[in-house]
Design a protein around this motif. Structure first.
Motif, PDB file in Angstrom:
ATOM      1  N   PRO A  55       0.817  -1.225   0.000  1.00 44.46           N
ATOM      2  CA  PRO A  55       0.000   0.000   0.000  1.00 44.46           C
ATOM      3  C   PRO A  55       0.848   1.272   0.000  1.00 44.46           C
ATOM      4  O   PRO A  55       0.527   2.230  -0.696  1.00 44.46           O
ATOM      5  CB  PRO A  55      -0.800  -0.121   1.305  1.00 44.46           C
ATOM      6  N   MET A  56       1.966   1.275   0.762  1.00 45.96           N
ATOM      7  CA  MET A  56       2.805   2.475   0.794  1.00 45.96           C
ATOM      8  C   MET A  56       3.471   2.698  -0.552  1.00 45.96           C
ATOM      9  O   MET A  56       3.524   3.817  -1.050  1.00 45.96           O
ATOM     10  CB  MET A  56       3.875   2.346   1.887  1.00 45.96           C
ATOM     11  N   LEU A  57       3.979   1.596  -1.154  1.00 47.31           N
ATOM     12  CA  LEU A  57       4.675   1.734  -2.435  1.00 47.31           C
ATOM     13  C   LEU A  57       3.724   2.173  -3.550  1.00 47.31           C
ATOM     14  O   LEU A  57       4.126   2.844  -4.485  1.00 47.31           O
ATOM     15  CB  LEU A  57       5.357   0.410  -2.822  1.00 47.31           C
ATOM     16  N   ARG A  58       2.459   1.771  -3.439  1.00 43.23           N
ATOM     17  CA  ARG A  58       1.494   2.202  -4.462  1.00 43.23           C
ATOM     18  C   ARG A  58       1.036   3.633  -4.222  1.00 43.23           C
ATOM     19  O   ARG A  58       0.881   4.412  -5.151  1.00 43.23           O
ATOM     20  CB  ARG A  58       0.272   1.283  -4.436  1.00 43.23           C
ATOM     21  N   SER A  59       0.807   3.975  -2.947  1.00 46.85           N
ATOM     22  CA  SER A  59       0.198   5.270  -2.648  1.00 46.85           C
ATOM     23  C   SER A  59       1.157   6.437  -2.827  1.00 46.85           C
ATOM     24  O   SER A  59       0.728   7.545  -3.154  1.00 46.85           O
ATOM     25  CB  SER A  59      -0.329   5.290  -1.213  1.00 46.85           C
ATOM     26  N   SER A  60       2.472   6.184  -2.624  1.00 47.08           N
ATOM     27  CA  SER A  60       3.411   7.301  -2.700  1.00 47.08           C
ATOM     28  C   SER A  60       3.459   7.946  -4.085  1.00 47.08           C
ATOM     29  O   SER A  60       3.276   9.164  -4.201  1.00 47.08           O
ATOM     30  CB  SER A  60       4.809   6.857  -2.284  1.00 47.08           C
ATOM     31  N   PRO A  61       3.698   7.141  -5.169  1.00 42.77           N
ATOM     32  CA  PRO A  61       3.715   7.788  -6.484  1.00 42.77           C
ATOM     33  C   PRO A  61       2.354   8.365  -6.863  1.00 42.77           C
ATOM     34  O   PRO A  61       2.287   9.429  -7.485  1.00 42.77           O
ATOM     35  CB  PRO A  61       4.101   6.660  -7.457  1.00 42.77           C
TER      36      PRO A  61
END
Lengths: 156, 501
Positions: B253-259
């Motif tokens: 979730p963090m890797l998807r939400s950041s960009p």
């Protein structure tokens, strides 16, 4: 009265006054092609268009208005009184700041402000908070950060 | 790799003991003020600007950046602990952050929000490093016509992409433009709309306007709930850390939400609030057990936190390369930068790369320091939520007045400050949005000057705005977003009437 209607009327008033003042500006002989009046005219027109559309949307919408504006003075008397008093205190603060000095005028401003907000309750706490605020900010900004704040009566 | 060597210059500029000390101070005070209930990041940044007045420009810049990021980090502390978001960007954090607190997992929630913010900040800052130069180079090609079209598009988008009435948004825009034209006209020397007041000759200081519209107006709004008190039980927070298992759950979730957050942050008018909502909704859909969301799912905190910090860095692209802020908070940042004599825009990257890249380097350093603060010092900081509103609100006001005085040493500004405070309060009563006004005020003179310069080039022919391809595209986009959002508004209005009928 709805929020749409009031904002529409305010926009119309501001737009009209602004447009009038723009048209009264003298046309300078020098300067660029477009001149200093064109852009303000467009802004004035934009405000008028927004105002008209807000007023129209109020007039044309049928059924109960969902955005009724409640500015009942009665029950909110105390709240509005506090806001007006804050504005007055702020202006007064500006008037005495340079001559009286930062520490004293800030202490007075904060004390009256806190007392106003808190309906004059807890005066000892208010006294400590306002004195603390004025001394602490003076120390941080004037002594540590070396910004000049007026000393006023305390300049000896 | 040009970008990396510039970044190195930025680091050299920033990495001194004095600067690091101020990043720490800025980060802590920013976190505290961003956390306080009823005080949003825009207010937080506005009242803390005076801290930077006596500093040299670089130190001031990185302190500002630390305050900005601190305020963004801090906003979610209040969401998690007391369910009152500091601003729109941390609303989505409430959805699962507060339930976690009620489940006795406050420490976990605070930890994941700090970690997710850090991850979001790091990923987006990498994108920032590689995207700024191309965007700045592109912007260098812009003539007055393109610049005007860009400003027109950005300002329209702030209204059309945000929630709320389109017409009211444009009322706010016109008011902001009106205020921006007060003072001496730059091209002819003509005095406009000063009402004979000498203090208005140089125009309205937008920092005074911002402190009034945000800090003072926000204080007025809080007068109604002055006796409210939040009670925090610090002992129930527990350890501020997460298990390896939780980390695994939150990683994707963090890797998807950041960009995602970064890209939305770049767009004008969207910003962190939309980014965090979208990230939350996306993760809820992708999750195998979506019913856990809203009841204290740790992914539900990680996603919006990563996204809103990603968006905060994304917003730096238009701010630094074009000089165009996308939200109220970035507008305050721009005001602070301009007060320091830094004029963001493509030219800044050519003439003062050390300053432009110094800001980017300080974002990175700020992120590192903030995760340390937010993991290590969070318990004592959160205790400050116990300070009653009746003490807090006057202090915010006092800081607002102090900051205003230190700007110009002019008591006349107190009058302006009070008027703007009152105006901001009335606007919020009428639900007229404040950000468009602030953006128009700060960008107004630039808009007018590029409009007039373009018309001088074309000898008064308005077709110049449609003949240049970039400007044509931007104007078409602006019109499209306007028409689309008006149609949407009309449709929802008729729908509402059908329901009533």
């Amino acid at each position: 009265m709805t929020k749409n209607l009031v904002s529409g009327i305010i926009s119309l008033i501001f737009g009209a006054v602004y447009l009038f003042m723009t048209l009264m500006l003298p046309a300078p002989a020098i300067g660029d092609h477009t001149g200093p009046k064109m852009f303000p005219i467009l802004i004035g027109v934009m405000a008028l268009v927004c105002g008209v559309s807000l007023v129209l949307s109020h007039v044309l919408s049928k059924g109960p208005k969902s955005d009724a504006l409640s500015i009942k003075i009665g029950p909110n008397r105390v709240l509005y009184g506090k806001i007006v008093l804050t504005v007055l205190l702020g202006i007064l603060y500006g008037l005495i700041l340079d001559s009286v000095g930062y520490v004293i005028s800030t202490f007075l401003f904060m004390l009256l402000l806190i007392a106003t907000i808190n309906n004059m309750k807890r005066m000892v706490e208010n006294l400590i908070v306002s004195l603390g605020f004025s001394l602490l900010t003076y120390t941080v900004f004037s002594i540590l950060l070396k910004l000049s704040l007026p000393r006023g009566l305390l300049s000896f | 790799m040009e970008a990396l060597s510039y970044l190195l210059i930025g680091f050299q500029e920033v990495l001194t003991p004095v600067n690091l000390f101020w990043v720490l101070i800025g980060g802590v005070t920013g976190t505290i003020i961003g956390m306080l209930p009823g005080v949003g990041p825009a207010t937080g940044v506005a009242v803390l600007i005076p801290l930077t007045y006596g500093m040299n420009p670089t130190t001031a810049l990185i302190t500002m950046a630390a305050i900005y990021y601190g305020a963004m980090f801090g906003g979610s502390r209040a969401s998690i602990m007391i369910n009152t978001p500091g601003d729109a960007a941390s609303i989505a954090t409430c959805f699962d952050g507060y339930p976690m607190t009620r489940n006795g997992e406050a420490g976990k929630a605070l930890a994941i929000s700090a970690i997710a913010s850090f991850v979001g900040g790091c990923i987006s800052v990498i994108m920032l490093v590689f995207l700024t130069l191309p965007v700045a180079d592109l912007a260098l090609e812009f003539g007055p016509a393109e610049m005007f079209a860009l400003l027109l598009f950005a300002l329209t988008a702030t209204v059309t992409l945000s929630q709320g009435s389109i017409a009211k948004g444009f009322v706010a825009l016109s008011l902001g433009f009106m205020l921006s034209t007060i003072g001496i006209d730059a091209q002819t020397g003509l005095m406009r709309f000063t009402f004979g007041v000498t203090a208005l000759q140089d125009g309205i200081d937008f920092l005074v306007a911002m402190i009034g519209l945000y800090a003072v107006a926000e204080a007025f709004r809080n007068y109604a709930s002055i006796d409210r008190r939040y009670r925090i039980d610090v002992t129930s927070i527990g350890k501020v850390m997460i298990s390896r298992q939780d980390m695994k759950k939150c990683l994707m979730p963090m890797l998807r939400s950041s960009p995602l957050g970064f890209i939305i942050g770049v767009l004008p008018g969207m910003g962190a609030s939309v980014a965090s909502m979208l990230a939350y909704a996306t993760e809820k859909q992708l999750n195998k057990n979506p019913e856990r969301f809203g009841k204290g799912a740790i992914e539900g905190v990680a996603a919006p936190e990563a996204a809103n910090n990603g968006a905060s860095s994304g917003a730096m692209i238009p701010l630094l390369t074009l000089g165009i802020p996308g939200s109220g908070t970035t507008a305050v940042m721009l005001g602070a930068l301009m007060m320091l004599g830094v004029k963001p825009g493509p030219v800044l990257f050519q003439q003062h790369p050390e300053i432009a890249w110094g800001v980017i380097a300080s974002i990175i350093i700020g992120n590192v320091i903030l995760i340390v603060i937010n993991l290590g010092l969070v318990v004592p900081i959160v205790k400050l939520l116990n300070v009653p509103q009746r003490i807090l609100i006057p202090m915010i006001l006092g800081l607002g007045f102090l900051g205003t005085y230190l700007l110009n040493y002019s008591a006349f500004d107190f009058l302006l400050l009070s008027v703007f405070g009152l105006g901001g309060y009335i606007m919020s009563k009428l639900e007229v949005p404040i950000p468009p006004l602030v953006l128009a005020l700060i960008l107004g003179s630039n808009t007018e000057q590029s409009f007039r310069r373009a018309l001088s080039i074309s000898n008064g022919d308005f077709m110049i705005f449609l003949q240049k391809p970039i400007s044509l595209v931007l104007i078409v986009l602006a019109i499209f977003s306007l028409v689309y959002s008006i149609r949407r508004e009309v449709r929802s209005a008729t729908k509402a009437e059908d329901v009533v009928a």
